[in-house]
Design a protein around this motif. Structure first.
Motif, PDB file in Angstrom:
ATOM      1  N   THR A  77       0.811  -1.181   0.001  1.00  0.00           N
ATOM      2  CA  THR A  77       0.143  -0.075  -0.022  1.00  0.00           C
ATOM      3  C   THR A  77       0.996   1.191  -0.002  1.00  0.00           C
ATOM      4  OG1 THR A  77      -0.209   0.341   2.476  1.00  0.00           O
ATOM      5  CG2 THR A  77      -1.973  -1.189   1.118  1.00  0.00           C
ATOM      6  N   TRP A 104       1.937   3.296  -3.121  1.00  0.00           N
ATOM      7  CA  TRP A 104       0.915   4.348  -3.805  1.00  0.00           C
ATOM      8  C   TRP A 104       0.516   5.552  -2.913  1.00  0.00           C
ATOM      9  CZ3 TRP A 104      -0.857   3.119  -8.610  1.00  0.00           C
ATOM     10  CH2 TRP A 104      -0.755   1.513  -8.796  1.00  0.00           C
ATOM     11  N   ASP A 105       1.486   5.728  -2.009  1.00  0.00           N
ATOM     12  CA  ASP A 105       1.376   7.034  -1.345  1.00  0.00           C
ATOM     13  C   ASP A 105       1.199   8.522  -1.871  1.00  0.00           C
ATOM     14  OD1 ASP A 105       0.261   5.322   0.914  1.00  0.00           O
ATOM     15  OD2 ASP A 105       2.192   5.660   2.224  1.00  0.00           O
ATOM     16  N   ARG A 106       2.395   8.343  -2.802  1.00  0.00           N
ATOM     17  CA  ARG A 106       2.397   9.659  -3.625  1.00  0.00           C
ATOM     18  C   ARG A 106       2.549  10.934  -2.578  1.00  0.00           C
ATOM     19  NH1 ARG A 106       2.927   5.838  -6.495  1.00  0.00           N
ATOM     20  NH2 ARG A 106       1.955   5.644  -8.567  1.00  0.00           N
ATOM     21  N   PRO A 157       5.196   1.679  -8.684  1.00  0.00           N
ATOM     22  CA  PRO A 157       4.684   0.274  -8.660  1.00  0.00           C
ATOM     23  C   PRO A 157       4.399  -0.378  -9.968  1.00  0.00           C
ATOM     24  CG  PRO A 157       3.368   1.907  -7.644  1.00  0.00           C
ATOM     25  CD  PRO A 157       4.273   2.696  -8.076  1.00  0.00           C
ATOM     26  N   SER A 164       0.092  -4.982  -6.419  1.00  0.00           N
ATOM     27  CA  SER A 164      -0.611  -4.568  -5.063  1.00  0.00           C
ATOM     28  C   SER A 164      -2.001  -5.217  -4.977  1.00  0.00           C
ATOM     29  CB  SER A 164      -0.517  -2.885  -4.982  1.00  0.00           C
ATOM     30  OG  SER A 164       0.867  -2.332  -5.082  1.00  0.00           O
TER      31      SER A 164
END
Length: 335
Positions: A45, A48-50, A113, A130
């Protein structure tokens, strides 16, 4: 959080990841597996936080968020994540295994990713990516789903996870292309150990003088690998291409050599209902080893790097066994 609440919390995480306690498995060992898989899911996870203006997520952020999750579980379960567990190294292990299996791309100081990919084998759909919005079953760090159909093929798995070919074919191929010459090598030379206890290493000082083809390495200063054989008292060698032996590739040939000699140790296993305990008798080639690490749990979190003794979810193990048997490996039940 009291004793009942924390174990209820852990069991709920296990339920969401479809992790069930194995036969005769202790509560602490089960908890260790749930924690390992849960932190692995958080790692995915974090990709994908950006967190910055460019829309990319940094390596530092992914590792920090993962380590924070280890610390959360350490506070809740100090008897599982003891002070002997190195959280930085556990985090680095997750990072390396996911990267080796193509779950993300490393670009400078950022991670990107990978596109989600599916591959089918037996009654399983293995997931590389993911898959944050889908229910999954976990075996170690690896994700999969069960299907109703049965597909007796592993070509898709080999392509997606870039597994190497049959070890017997690889060995025969180098024999066909060998260019032999008689020589007397100098310097530090060691010869492949062909039988006995591999606990003492895969190389020894004594050559095989039987006349059959084997492997040797010369340190000068990096390792150079050769086929060798004795014709009478004279040693003949054939140098192996660097691309075949670099980055651990020599293990593909070592496994093939031992298979031909009938001395490649079997992979031993014991089924415990929901889980399977595995003992490797010999180190796998790099791609297979990385795949094996992805889909297995360490016996203990403090021994995360022990590749010889690990645990798999039973449904995945049945697929793994078929895949490895197709490559020339033998399995034996019983540890």
């Amino acid at each position: 959080m009291d004793e009942i609440e924390r174990w209820s919390f852990l069991k709920e995480i296990g339920r969401q990841l479809n992790l069930r306690q194995g036969k005769w498995e202790s509560k602490n060992n089960y908890a260790s597996r749930v924690i390992f898989s849960a932190v692995s899911r958080i790692f995915l996870t974090a990709l994908w936080d950006r967190t910055d203006k460019s829309g990319e997520v940094s390596v530092t952020h992914v590792k920090q968020r993962t380590k924070q999750q280890w610390n959360v579980f350490k506070k809740l379960f100090p008897e599982i994540l003891t002070d002997e567990c190195n959280l930085d190294k556990l985090t680095d292990n997750l990072y390396d295994v996911y990267m080796q299996n193509g779950f993300f791309y490393h670009c400078k100081n950022y991670n990107i990713p990978a596109v989600n990919k599916y591959c089918h084998t037996r009654n399983l759909c293995l997931l590389r990516g993911s898959f944050l919005d889908q229910p999954v079953i976990m075996s170690g760090m690896g994700l999969f789903q069960k299907e109703l159909r049965m597909l007796d093929s592993w070509d898709e798995v080999a392509e997606v996870f870039q597994l190497s070919g049959n070890i017997i074919d690889a060995w025969h191929q180098v024999l066909r292309t060998a260019r032999w010459k008689e020589t007397k090598l100098t310097g530090k030379i060691s010869f492949a150990r062909l039988k006995g206890n591999f606990y003492y290493g895969y190389w020894q000082n004594t050559p095989d003088r039987s006349g059959e083809i084997s492997l040797l390495k010369q340190e000068s200063p990096s390792s150079i690998y050769y086929l060798y054989r004795f014709i009478g008292k004279n040693m003949h060698i054939a140098e192996l291409s660097f691309w075949r032996t670099s980055k651990g590739g020599i293990f593909n040939l070592l496994n093939g050599l031992l298979n031909q000699r009938g001395s490649l140790p079997a992979i031993h296993y014991s089924v415990r209902q929901e889980i399977v305990e595995i003992n490797l008798g010999y180190l796998l080639p790099p791609r297979e080893l990385s795949f094996y690490r992805l889909y297995s749990w360490p016996n203990e979190l403090k021994e995360y790097s022990n590749d010889f003794h690990r645990i798999m979810q039973v449904d995945f193990f049945l697929a793994f066994k078929k895949i490895m048997e197709s490559k020339g490996y033998e399995f034996k039940e019983g540890l």
